[in-house]
Design an enzyme around this catalytic site. Structure first.
Site, mmCIF file in Angstrom:
data_model
loop_
_atom_site.group_PDB
_atom_site.id
_atom_site.type_symbol
_atom_site.label_atom_id
_atom_site.label_comp_id
_atom_site.label_asym_id
_atom_site.label_seq_id
_atom_site.Cartn_x
_atom_site.Cartn_y
_atom_site.Cartn_z
ATOM 1 N N CYS A 289 59.717 45.767 45.568
ATOM 2 C CA CYS A 289 59.772 44.957 44.346
ATOM 3 C C CYS A 289 60.442 45.733 43.203
ATOM 4 C CB CYS A 289 58.370 44.485 43.972
ATOM 5 S SG CYS A 289 58.359 43.104 42.805
ATOM 6 N N TYR B 186 63.256 39.544 38.101
ATOM 7 C CA TYR B 186 64.574 40.181 38.065
ATOM 8 C C TYR B 186 65.070 40.374 39.492
ATOM 9 C CZ TYR B 186 63.736 41.112 33.130
ATOM 10 O OH TYR B 186 63.482 40.954 31.792
ATOM 11 N N HIS C 126 56.893 41.651 49.046
ATOM 12 C CA HIS C 126 55.698 42.482 49.230
ATOM 13 C C HIS C 126 55.257 42.490 50.702
ATOM 14 C CE1 HIS C 126 54.523 43.068 44.914
ATOM 15 N NE2 HIS C 126 55.405 42.093 44.808
ATOM 16 N N GLU D 102 53.047 44.255 52.039
ATOM 17 C CA GLU D 102 51.593 44.442 52.156
ATOM 18 C C GLU D 102 50.858 43.116 52.027
ATOM 19 O OE1 GLU D 102 51.937 43.849 47.878
ATOM 20 O OE2 GLU D 102 53.187 44.840 49.371
#
Length: 361
Positions: free
Chosen positions: A248, A293, A333, A335
């Site tokens: 990220c 972004y 992500h 995770e």
């Protein structure tokens, strides 16, 4: 429940019912999350610092809040906006209602809002600033104040750990740079028996290398990556000296450190249902995302980075890999926490790179 209002910078006013913390007036960036579940992880994700989060799924809070699914101890979210807040949740893990939890953490909530209309405005006009208030008697003054409001740009500094700390393990020694780290990232490394040292966002490359890491993980985090100059300089000092994996915000910092550019998106990606295509294998993964972004694709031409993955909804850059050194990153992500676990194996890929290509046991 008394009345509470959200006023957007375009002048739109949304009236609803208050829940959670008491409120006089609060300003934040209004964004939306498309996940059907995972509101607890969303509330506690540091990447939502200074933001009002609109949940597009209409019923939120129906399984309550439990003690296990937090992504940070003190949620930095500015407020939560929902269509309906469940007053009587039912789940065997429930410890608190959503209302009770928001009260504890001093987070205001706004319910009974037409979230479809609100999200449509954001999608058409882009992310905008809003004020949540319990009183609109001075509405003209509030609107004028909103026009003059400039949001802070020090979110990473406020959500990062202040001092380093260690989570002991017998495996690879990983330095995890906390730009607003979700606990899910830490859990993935501890499950793989890694020895993890979590360090602040403003640590230098020399200080990291003194720890003799086998690999460095750059976490997620809030805000504009260009505001995190410490992180950009850190990455510049690490590339070529140790394997690096970015998630990220970490992904964006790697791009900036290598000479690429980033830009603000119209309304970002936030939710647990974003399809991403791997350009090497052709596989499509469903991913969990939270960012406003993105890396500018055209700017990659002048760098040593190559694009490895792409978003199927809007074709933004979702993965990067350095052509020379063991450095790679993803915009989403892996995770999860919450979300699908399609990309969870990227932590194993990172540990393979740490081990010089050997399969991690």
């Amino acid at each position: 429940m008394h009345k509470r209002y959200l006023i957007l910078e375009d002048g739109s006013i949304f009236e609803g019912k208050a829940f959670g913390a008491t409120l006089n007036e609060k300003v934040g960036e209004v964004v939306f999350n498309t996940g059907m579940t995972g509101y607890q992880e969303t509330l506690s994700d540091p990447s939502y610092c200074d933001q009002f989060v609109v949940m597009t799924y209409p019923l939120i809070g129906n399984y309550g809040i439990n003690r296990d699914d937090f992504e940070t101890i003190q949620p930095p979210i500015s407020g939560l906006i929902v269509k309906e807040c469940a007053e009587y949740p039912s789940n065997f893990r429930k410890e608190w209602t959503l209302h009770e939890y928001l009260q504890q953490k001093d987070i205001p909530g706004l319910a009974n809002v037409d979230t479809r209309k609100l999200v449509k405005i954001i999608r058409q006009q882009g992310t905008m600033t809003g004020i949540m208030t319990d009183n609109i008697d001075q509405i003209d003054e509030i609107k004028e104040k909103l026009k003059e409001t400039k949001l802070r740009n020090d979110q990473v500094k406020r959500v990062s750990t202040v001092k380093p700390y260690v989570v002991p393990g017998q495996g690879e020694r990983i330095v995890l740079v906390d730009f607003g780290m979700k606990h899910g990232i830490l859990r993935e490394f501890t499950q793989r028996h890694c020895h993890v040292t979590v360090v602040p966002y403003n640590i230098t490359a020399a200080e990291v290398l003194q720890l003799k890491p086998d690999g460095v993980m750059l976490s997620n985090g809030p805000g504009d990556p260009k505001d995190v100059q410490e992180g950009i300089e850190l990455v510049k000092g690490l590339i070529g000296k140790v394997p690096v994996f970015g998630i990220c915000l970490g992904h964006q910092l790697i791009a900036l450190a290598c000479g690429a550019d980033t830009h603000k998106m119209k309304f970002g990606h936030r939710g647990s249902n974003h399809p991403v295509k791997d350009l090497k294998t052709g596989e499509v993964w469903m991913t969990s995302q939270n960012h406003g972004y993105a890396v500018t694709r055209e700017s990659l031409a002048k760098t040593s980075l190559k694009e490895t993955q792409v978003a199927l909804n809007d074709h933004t850059v979702e993965g990067l890999e350095h052509e020379i050194y063991e450095v790679f990153s993803v915009q989403y992500h892996p995770e999860s926490s919450p979300g699908p676990q399609d990309s969870n194996t990227l932590f194993d890929v990172f540990l393979e790179k740490v081990n010089g290509g050997m399969i991690h046991a």
